[in-house]
Design a protein around this motif. Structure first.
Motif, PDB file in Angstrom:
ATOM      1  N   THR A 600       0.865  -1.112  -0.140  1.00  0.00           N
ATOM      2  CA  THR A 600       0.033  -0.058  -0.016  1.00  0.00           C
ATOM      3  C   THR A 600       0.580   1.294   0.152  1.00  0.00           C
ATOM      4  O   THR A 600       2.358   0.953   0.507  1.00  0.00           O
ATOM      5  N   LEU A 601       0.261   2.058  -0.646  1.00  0.00           N
ATOM      6  CA  LEU A 601       1.027   3.447  -0.654  1.00  0.00           C
ATOM      7  C   LEU A 601       0.433   4.271   0.454  1.00  0.00           C
ATOM      8  O   LEU A 601       0.724   5.604   0.291  1.00  0.00           O
ATOM      9  N   ARG A 602       0.045   3.451   1.146  1.00  0.00           N
ATOM     10  CA  ARG A 602      -1.379   4.681   2.685  1.00  0.00           C
ATOM     11  C   ARG A 602      -0.470   4.514   3.661  1.00  0.00           C
ATOM     12  O   ARG A 602      -0.654   3.062   4.419  1.00  0.00           O
ATOM     13  N   TYR A 603      -0.071   5.512   4.107  1.00  0.00           N
ATOM     14  CA  TYR A 603       0.934   5.294   5.966  1.00  0.00           C
ATOM     15  C   TYR A 603      -0.163   5.084   7.007  1.00  0.00           C
ATOM     16  O   TYR A 603       0.283   3.918   8.210  1.00  0.00           O
ATOM     17  N   ARG A 604      -1.838   4.907   6.336  1.00  0.00           N
ATOM     18  CA  ARG A 604      -2.505   4.558   7.328  1.00  0.00           C
ATOM     19  C   ARG A 604      -3.443   3.826   6.686  1.00  0.00           C
ATOM     20  O   ARG A 604      -4.400   4.340   6.160  1.00  0.00           O
ATOM     21  N   LEU A 605      -3.424   2.388   7.298  1.00  0.00           N
ATOM     22  CA  LEU A 605      -4.094   1.264   6.093  1.00  0.00           C
ATOM     23  C   LEU A 605      -5.318   0.589   7.450  1.00  0.00           C
ATOM     24  O   LEU A 605      -4.695   0.706   8.202  1.00  0.00           O
ATOM     25  N   SER A 606      -6.132   0.594   6.510  1.00  0.00           N
ATOM     26  CA  SER A 606      -7.471  -0.118   7.262  1.00  0.00           C
ATOM     27  C   SER A 606      -7.263  -1.609   7.058  1.00  0.00           C
ATOM     28  O   SER A 606      -7.297  -2.100   6.540  1.00  0.00           O
ATOM     29  N   GLN A 617      -9.486  -4.475  -1.679  1.00  0.00           N
ATOM     30  CA  GLN A 617      -9.038  -3.418  -1.737  1.00  0.00           C
ATOM     31  C   GLN A 617      -7.976  -3.283  -2.496  1.00  0.00           C
ATOM     32  O   GLN A 617      -7.947  -1.918  -3.397  1.00  0.00           O
ATOM     33  N   THR A 622      -6.203   0.413  -3.155  1.00  0.00           N
ATOM     34  CA  THR A 622      -6.287   0.837  -1.989  1.00  0.00           C
ATOM     35  C   THR A 622      -4.723   0.161  -1.444  1.00  0.00           C
ATOM     36  O   THR A 622      -3.458   0.431  -1.347  1.00  0.00           O
ATOM     37  N   MET A 707       4.730  -2.074   4.296  1.00  0.00           N
ATOM     38  CA  MET A 707       3.879  -0.118   4.510  1.00  0.00           C
ATOM     39  C   MET A 707       5.068   0.327   3.887  1.00  0.00           C
ATOM     40  O   MET A 707       5.960  -0.103   3.987  1.00  0.00           O
ATOM     41  N   PRO A 708       4.547   1.624   3.694  1.00  0.00           N
ATOM     42  CA  PRO A 708       4.818   2.480   2.680  1.00  0.00           C
ATOM     43  C   PRO A 708       6.131   2.856   3.150  1.00  0.00           C
ATOM     44  O   PRO A 708       6.087   2.730   4.880  1.00  0.00           O
TER      45      PRO A 708
END
Length: 757
Positions: A600-606, A617, A622, A707-708
């Motif tokens: 994922t490129l999102r630091y906050r991931l569900s 996702q 996502t 994780m990024p």
């Protein structure tokens, strides 16, 4: 030596001091400043060397500086004494000859009685030459060390000794199985010249002391010093015995030379206890073991082993302990109580050491009476359970000295002792031979050298406690990291409840930062099944495959899941892998179970809690299949399209540049150390598994997510440095050729495939 003549009376010394006080003041301020300051960390103070003379040889300068300092300290002690008439001095000397342990200096417990005795016990005017230690004489040191924490603490003691030493050293460690493993690996990889290490099994000694009830926090290991005469080699005549919470501020040879001062039946060198413990007045109904006066502290002991054996030490202390336990019921201070009870009955056994050889920072301490200037100190003893939080007006100085060695780069202590013959170290000899065969003009020389670099390694840096399940399905997560990935540890621990083996690439200072971080984390401190193994920094490359091998080497479960620190495994992966061991008959087949990797490129991931949620996702953008945009070949053989609908495990074939994350047997091949930094480190390992006919099986309901984070230093070098990429290509081709030679015709495919990584 420039020491005082024993025949001078104190009043003469005081008179001379008044005459020469300006000169003495100048000399002392030049070589041993009165102000409270950290001890110099260079073997020779540059200011002193200027005063002594720049034309002299380096070794002569050091000896002369040491002489001047000792002379100044002796004069200061003499100046501080009130003048005494000769008759008084003679009478005082005679009383000492009757029983010198019952006499004390003007300030009781300062430990200066030995120096004062030297000024009054002889009527001769001849100067007595001071004994010295031959520069090639081996100094023997015995330490009892058990458990993870003590193994970590003893390293600081060893560093402080190594920093100041000029002699060969021989450490004798009495250890449990845990400390032995840790320290054996540490010294093997430390490779310090002229240092020998022997281990003695403490478990075999427990029966010798287990009958003694002991309330001290050191437990049964706190009694082991009583049996050193029986434990250490029979031909070893003398040894310095140290607690693990000791820090040296001087060359240990200065303490070793004190053995020459033992007289008569003296067999124990000890410093007087600096608390009121044995006086029995600390609290109401306080009842200590019997002791001579203030008693003696056993954190530092000089033992004349040959004489102790002749005196039948074993019988002596046993009979004393049995007698006292009838009324005392148990020891409060472990071996120290029994040593003092023996000395109470046999005071002639002790040679009292000056207190600066064991400055005790315990509760209710009187250590401040031991010195007028902290530059006088030789050994600091953190003998309070509070350790660095103890109360003392100079505690900041003591703490800074301790922290200096705690965070000191241990690699700098690998210095040779020139001029002394030493036994051949075959490991070091073979390493030097291998390195000498490398071509220093080779543009890839640094890469090749890294493969053979021995990194100092401290396994199990923190407490570890885990027994694998009895069903032979247990699996350990294996990963490696540096300081910039420390924030991933708590998240991984929340995702993976099984055992973890981590190799951390840190400097000595960073290792202490990690320790504080871990001890401050409720998540990490609640887990005892995580093994943290420190590999200390050395060289210019990140030794990624060495780190993986170190972590793999400490796995104690039948299987291991080879991951990376920036991946979070799905919740429940630990139990899923254990079930797969049974389902796929891993015990009787050679399989590598592939866990599909996403990112994922999102630091906050569900974080997806199921495969269905992950697919959702994935469809929304996502999540992506790992490195889909930049390195498709690395995970393409996993066949993500098939995985989307798969309900049962399926087999995939090896392809060029395949680098999945897999679960394998513990006995699987190691990673190839020639690959460092970025590039081809996992690819080569997967190729090795394929060459050994491992079957790659993809698990249909398993996944992990990258994780990024900021790019690593090594990938930046790979992208920006043309020579880096050229060397990686050269190493890859050499690895492929090695594979062909090792595996023959079956490995030809590794030479013919189009590998453009």
């Amino acid at each position: 030596m420039l020491g005082m003549c024993r025949g001078r009376r104190k009043f003469v010394a005081a008179s001379l001091a008044l005459i020469f006080i300006p000169a003495l003041t100048w000399l002392y301020l030049s070589s041993a400043n009165f102000t409270v300051k950290p001890l110099p960390l260079s073997p020779l103070d540059p200011q002193s060397s200027v005063l002594i003379g720049a034309a002299a040889e380096h070794q002569d300068l050091e000896l002369r500086l040491q002489d001047v300092e000792e002379h100044n300290h002796a004069l200061r002690r003499e100046i501080s004494l009130p003048p005494r008439v000769p008759n008084h001095s003679s009478h005082h000397s005679n009383s000492r000859q009757g029983n010198h342990l019952h006499t004390h200096s003007t300030e009781e417990g300062t430990g200066d009685s030995e120096a004062k005795k030297g000024a009054t016990s002889s009527n001769s005017s001849d100067c007595v030459p001071q004994p010295v230690v031959n520069k090639c004489e081996t100094i023997h040191i015995a330490i009892v060390c058990a458990g993870y924490n003590a193994s970590r603490d003893v390293v600081t003691l060893v560093k402080s000794v190594l920093f100041h030493r000029r002699n060969p050293l021989h450490f004798h460690f009495i250890t449990d199985s845990i400390a032995r493993k840790i320290l054996a690996d540490l010294f093997h990889t430390w490779m310090v010249p002229a240092v020998h290490v022997n281990f003695y099994d403490a478990d075999e000694l427990k029966s010798e002391v287990s009958w003694i009830p002991n309330k001290h926090y050191s437990g049964i290991y706190g009694l082991m010093k009583l049996v050193l005469t029986k434990t250490l080699p029979s031909d070893l005549q003398k040894v310095i015995v140290l607690d693990t919470d000791i820090t040296f501020a001087t060359d240990i040879a200065e303490l070793w030379v004190v053995f020459h001062k033992f007289k008569g039946q003296q067999v124990l060198g000890l410093v007087e206890n600096q608390s009121d413990w044995y006086l029995g007045n600390l609290w109401k109904n306080h009842r200590p073991w019997p002791a001579l006066g203030r008693g003696f502290n056993t954190g530092v002991i000089l033992l004349l082993l040959d004489r102790l054996r002749k005196l039948k030490w074993e019988q002596m202390w046993r009979l004393t302990a049995e007698r006292e336990l009838m009324s005392m019921l148990s020891t409060s201070l472990a071996d120290q109580d029994i040593f003092n009870a023996v000395i109470k009955q046999n005071p002639f056994l002790v040679h009292q050491l000056p207190c600066f050889w064991n400055v005790q920072l315990s509760d209710h301490t009187r250590s401040e009476k031991c010195y007028k200037d902290v530059s006088d100190l030789k050994v600091i003893h953190w003998n309070s359970p509070k350790k660095l939080r103890v109360k003392n007006k100079h505690v900041e100085f003591f703490r800074n000295l301790y922290l200096t060695f705690l965070e000191y780069d241990g690699n700098l202590l690998r210095r040779e002792l020139f001029g002394c013959p030493s036994e051949t170290d075959h490991n070091s000899e073979n390493l030097q031979k291998t390195l000498s065969e490398l071509d220093e003009d080779d543009p890839c020389y640094e890469f090749r050298r890294e493969r053979f670099t021995v990194h100092r390694t401290h396994v199990y840096f923190l407490h570890y406690e885990y027994e694998p399940a009895l069903d032979n399905t247990d699996v350990t997560l294996v990963a490696q990291l540096s300081m910039d990935r420390l924030q991933m540890l708590e998240a991984i621990c929340k995702h993976w409840e099984g055992p973890i083996s981590l190799a951390l690439y840190l400097s000595d200072a960073e290792a202490q930062q990690f320790l504080r971080y871990a001890q401050g984390s409720e998540v990490l401190m609640s887990r005892s099944n995580v093994g943290y193994h420190i590999v200390y920094k050395e060289g210019q490359f990140y030794p990624v495959n060495l780190l993986r091998n170190v972590a793999m080497g400490q796995v104690n479960t039948p299987y291991m899941f080879l991951s990376d620190i920036d991946f979070l495994p799905m919740y429940g992966l630990y139990e899923y892998l254990r079930k797969s061991v049974v389902q796929l008959d891993m015990g009787n087949t050679k399989k590598a179970l592939v866990v599909p990797a996403f990112e994922t490129l999102r630091y906050r991931l569900s974080f997806p809690k199921s495969k269905a949620e992950l697919l959702s996702q994935l469809d929304m953008g996502t999540l992506f299949t790992f490195r889909y945009h930049v390195w498709t070949k690395g995970h393409a053989p996993t066949d993500f399209a098939k995985w989307r609908t798969a309900t049962t495990p399926y087999r995939v074939q090896w392809e060029a540049d395949f680098e999945p994350y897999v679960m394998v047997r513990r006995e699987s091949p190691e990673y190839d150390r020639r690959f460092v930094g970025f590039g081809w480190n996992k690819v080569a390992h997967i190729m090795e598994l394929d060459a050994q006919e491992y079957e790659f099986v993809v698990l249909p309901n398993a996944y992990m997510i990258h994780m990024p984070h900021a790019p690593s230093f090594d990938i930046t070098k790979f992208r920006s440095n043309k020579q880096y990429r050229a060397c990686l290509k050269t190493l890859k081709e050499e690895f492929q050729q090695n594979m062909s030679r090792r595996y023959g015709f079956a490995a030809l495919k590794y030479m013919t495939v189009d590998n453009n990584s």
